[in-house]
Design an enzyme around this catalytic site. Structure first.
Site, PDB file in Angstrom:
ATOM      1  N   ASP A 143     -32.254 -33.106 -12.426  1.00 57.38           N
ATOM      2  CA  ASP A 143     -32.831 -34.388 -12.409  1.00 57.38           C
ATOM      3  C   ASP A 143     -33.398 -34.520 -10.898  1.00 57.38           C
ATOM      4  O   ASP A 143     -32.958 -33.916 -10.110  1.00 57.38           O
ATOM      5  CB  ASP A 143     -31.821 -35.645 -12.882  1.00 57.38           C
TER       6      ASP A 143
HETATM    7  C1  NOJ Z   1     -34.957 -39.589 -12.970  1.00 57.37           C
HETATM    8  C2  NOJ Z   1     -34.657 -39.838 -14.249  1.00 57.37           C
HETATM    9  O1  NOJ Z   1     -33.038 -39.954 -14.589  1.00 57.37           O
HETATM   10  C3  NOJ Z   1     -35.226 -38.954 -15.301  1.00 57.37           C
HETATM   11  O2  NOJ Z   1     -34.934 -39.185 -16.823  1.00 57.37           O
HETATM   12  C4  NOJ Z   1     -36.511 -38.493 -15.120  1.00 57.37           C
HETATM   13  O3  NOJ Z   1     -37.063 -37.477 -16.004  1.00 57.37           O
HETATM   14  C5  NOJ Z   1     -36.785 -38.118 -13.864  1.00 57.37           C
HETATM   15  N1  NOJ Z   1     -36.323 -39.230 -12.935  1.00 57.37           N
HETATM   16  C6  NOJ Z   1     -38.144 -37.850 -13.448  1.00 57.37           C
HETATM   17  O4  NOJ Z   1     -39.178 -39.251 -13.484  1.00 57.37           O
END
Ligand code: NOJ
Length: 769
Positions: free
Chosen positions: A292
């Site tokens: 993430d």
């Molecule tokens: C953080 C989020 O937790 C995740 O779901 C997302 O895909 C990423 N950022 C990228 O935007």
């Protein structure tokens, strides 16, 4: 020449290894089968170029990234290429970046642009929790195929979806992004979304690479507080949290995203049990894993890694291929290889599935966006049609006393459309709907006006504004276009409430649209109370006190506390965040042009204090059906306000004749379960037929009920259909904690069928050894 005989111990091992390798190869998702082109590229790549492929660069300047890596992200792409770039959604900007990688970098490897196309790119479909409420995987697949087509036309080849985290606690804001609380429904939705995004085979034209997330256990955050630690025993991981991920892997998902939080004290992005033992060893998954955002660097913040070097080592060692935007791999991995702590072979193994994905996606042949085609794809009329249908198929009718709904527009002369979300547009899309490039959105007010035309006077009253007490940090992220409603003085709020009451008094019926603005659900949007915040409860009660018939329409990402409404407001329609066509679809349902058939994918609590709440809990020594013990609380019933699987229709259904094909079946075999469903009302409608089981004894206590089959069927008035389900080893097995393995046990089983998780129609069967 000696031939190895299977009876010799050592060769037997060899045979087994070969057999396992063959099976594993056959199980490789097509994304991962390594082509000569990938091998050829790999042979030419320097270590730095390989590490650039293991990195997703931020598509916008981040000071921390520059500070850590020393150069701006574009310089990396120019010099070494890049695995991916995050959050660039503008096609012109995509082409600009792509030219840097393809024209200027040494090996001309294209970038795979990644974005959160969660439920649409231009045509925004209802949020995932709504789509799950449709219990219609085919429709969900078609919707994600549209999302993929639009995203791909605009240059996005990789989406960060589906999000398949099981959510049993509605305080957690990200419940809105998933399919709710149930592993079986969750697995069906995971499969459907992967097929929709990716198409029939990897690299299918007009499709994207999917990324199932957040691996794993994110939804169990302590107290429902986003990012907090999850403590999940192994049996709950296998039986509840992992099945939707496994379903995505089996459907050939091209990538996984590791979660942010600690899982049992080890951050998911550095958790070798998850990323290696489960994903690679147990599931033989051969695609790639991305962290993430910033999660590799965050291993330091967690107090798990000593420093950046340790973070890179721990994430990579755990099995994480790509670092999302933290720059930690870029800064530290090369030295780890040079100093012998990571072998070049490990780097190669990590790079290959990323190259392979780019090859399969056809990025080498078509790296650039054809800007002249975009508008035509985004505005295809069938996309809007499908989005409208998705709304009507996913809204859930929670209450309809004296058949207030559907409204008869030929008899109504005037309507008040009231509430802080009644004229909302962007807020109907939820937070991810705003980061992409949403097209026009029809508000509920507009949808109603268009539906009734000039024949009915429609008066709008906004009511008091709603705001979060603690502002969302996404408001300050430039990519997010959604904002809070402005602050009001208490005089302004009172006046807004009085205006709304006056509008209701002047009208034949009031439609009150309440819930949560987009930033109140989603990431970093947990709540300690699920009340109708910011004076909405007061507004609803004041409007109801006028004595006018009231329809409550909810726009929100999770169940809310509506116990008062559930007793006093005659009609309640859960619209979730319904997307671009929200207003039209909701009006279709309010006025009876569509018959609602959505069913809840979550148990709806009476009060926040009941959370976490889920129907598939174990039977205890004081079961809820014990005559002298109706609740474990003294101030509220244990049971939900609306059970998992619940939803009303404008018609009624009856269920009978539940039969199992055998009363006894051998472990390892299957049996057929059939049930008759009839439309007993006067209009056509869809029934969602649900099948639940319970294993009465065994090596471990089993849940009171578990969903093991469902079908949505359309029935004309008076029509009857026999629905068949198969119960076989896949449905009857579970991961047994004492035995530490998957088991199907020779025991007695109960079966129920009906229209929610409290279905009464019962049968039973026995599994024999
Ligand atoms: C953080 C989020 O937790 C995740 O779901 C997302 O895909 C990423 N950022 C990228 O935007």
């Amino acid at each position: 020449m000696t031939f190895l005989r299977p009876s010799d111990p050592a060769p037997r091992l060899l045979f087994r290894r070969i057999a396992v390798a063959m099976v594993a190869t056959l199980c490789l998702p097509a994304w991962a089968q390594v082509s000569p082109k990938a091998n050829d590229l790999l042979r030419q790549m320097t270590l730095e170029e390989k590490i650039a492929q293991l990195s997703q660069l931020p598509g916008f300047p981040i000071a921390e990234f520059k500070e850590q890596v020393g150069v701006p992200p574009e310089e990396i792409a120019r010099k070494y290429g890049a695995g991916s770039v995050l959050w660039v959604s503008d096609p012109k900007e995509i082409n600009r970046w792509q030219h840097i990688a393809v024209d200027e970098s040494r090996l001309h490897i294209p970038i795979m642009f990644g974005l959160d196309v969660i439920h649409g790119y231009h045509t925004i479909f209802p949020s995932p929790i709504a789509m799950a409420s449709s219990w219609d995987p085919k429709m969900v697949e078609s919707a994600q195929a549209v999302a993929a087509r639009e995203a791909r036309a605009a240059g996005i080849a990789w989406t960060f979806g589906p999000m398949v985290d099981i959510a049993r606690d509605a305080r957690w804001g990200r419940m809105v992004e998933g399919a709710g609380e149930d592993p079986y429904l969750g697995a069906a939705m995971a499969r459907a979304q992967v097929l929709g995004f990716q198409g029939p085979q990897p690299g299918a034209p007009e499709h994207v690479l999917a990324c199932v997330k957040h691996f794993a256990g994110y939804g169990a955050a302590d107290g429902g507080r986003d990012y907090d630690s999850s403590y999940i025993p192994e049996e709950e991981m296998w039986n509840v949290y992992l099945p939707p991920f496994k379903a995505a892997a089996d459907a050939g998902v091209g990538s996984f995203m590791s979660a942010y939080m600690d899982l049992n004290d080890v951050p998911a992005s550095g958790n070798r049990w998850l990323l290696h033992d489960v994903l690679r060893d147990a599931w033989h998954y051969q695609g790639f894993v991305v962290s993430d955002a910033n999660a590799v660097h965050s291993l330091i913040v967690h107090g798990y890694a000593r420093d950046g070097r340790d973070a890179a080592q721990k994430a990579f060692g755990a099995g994480l291929n790509m670092d999302m935007a933290s720059g930690t791999y870029l800064k530290y991995l090369a030295a780890e290889v040079q100093q012998g702590r990571i072998a070049m072979q490990q780097i190669d193994d990590a790079v290959l599935p990323i190259l392979e994905a780019k090859i399969k996606l056809g990025l080498f042949e078509h790296p650039f966006v054809d800007e002249s085609r975009i508008e035509q794809v985004l505005n295809a009329p069938e996309h809007a049609r499908l989005a409208r249908q998705a709304v009507t198929r996913s809204v859930v009718l929670l209450r309809n006393e004296q058949k207030l709904l559907p409204l008869d527009k030929t008899r109504i002369k005037s309507m008040a459309v009231i509430g802080p979300l009644a004229d909302a547009q962007l807020d109907l899309l939820d937070m991810w709907g705003a980061i992409v490039k949403p097209g026009p959105t029809v508000s509920i007010l507009q949808g109603i006006k268009d539906k009734v035309g000039d024949a009915v006077r429609v008066e709008f009253a906004h009511g008091p504004n709603i705001r979060r007490d603690v502002p969302s940090f996404f408001e300050n992220v430039p990519m997010f276009t959604i904002k809070e409603q402005p602050k009001q003085t208490s005089e302004e709020a009172h006046k807004a409430l009085d205006d709304a009451v006056a509008a209701a008094k002047r009208s034949d019926v009031a439609v009150v649209v309440l819930g949560e603005i987009a930033l109140m659900s989603g990431e970093a949007a947990s709540r300690s109370s699920l009340n109708l915040s910011g004076g909405q409860e007061e507004l609803l009660e004041a409007v109801a006190a006028t004595g006018k018939p009231v329809v409550l329409v909810l726009v929100n990402g999770r169940p809310l506390e509506i116990s008062w409404a559930a007793e006093h407001v005659p009609a309640i329609l859960e619209a979730w965040y319904p997307g671009s066509q929200g207003g039209i679809g909701v009006a279709d349902v309010l006025f009876g042009d569509a018959n609602p058939a959505g069913h809840l994918p979550v148990s709806w609590p009476r009060s926040t204090g009941q959370l976490p709440l889920y129907y598939n809990h174990n039977r205890t020594q004081r079961p809820e059906d014990a005559p002298d013990f109706t609740s474990r609380y003294w101030d509220v019933l244990t049971s939900p306000l609306y059970p998992f699987g619940y939803g009303l229709s404008y018609t009624t259904f009856s269920f009978d004749n539940l039969k199992t094909s055998k009363t006894e079946a051998k472990v390892g075999t299957s049996l057929d379960v059939s049930v008759d469903v009839s439309n007993t009302g006067s209009r056509a409608g869809d029934a969602v037929v649900q099948l639940y089981i319970h294993q009465r004894a065994g090596s471990a206590s089993r849940p009171v009920r578990q969903l093991k089959g469902f079908q949505r069927v359309n029935l004309a008035p008076g029509a009857k259909q026999t629905i068949h389900f198969t119960l076989g080893p896949d449905e009857l097995r579970f991961w047994s904690p004492p035995r530490k393995e998957w088991v199907v046990e020779p025991e007695q089983f109960d079966v129920w069928a009906g229209e929610d998780s409290t279905a009464k129609l019962h049968a039973e069967f026995r599994l024999t050894p």
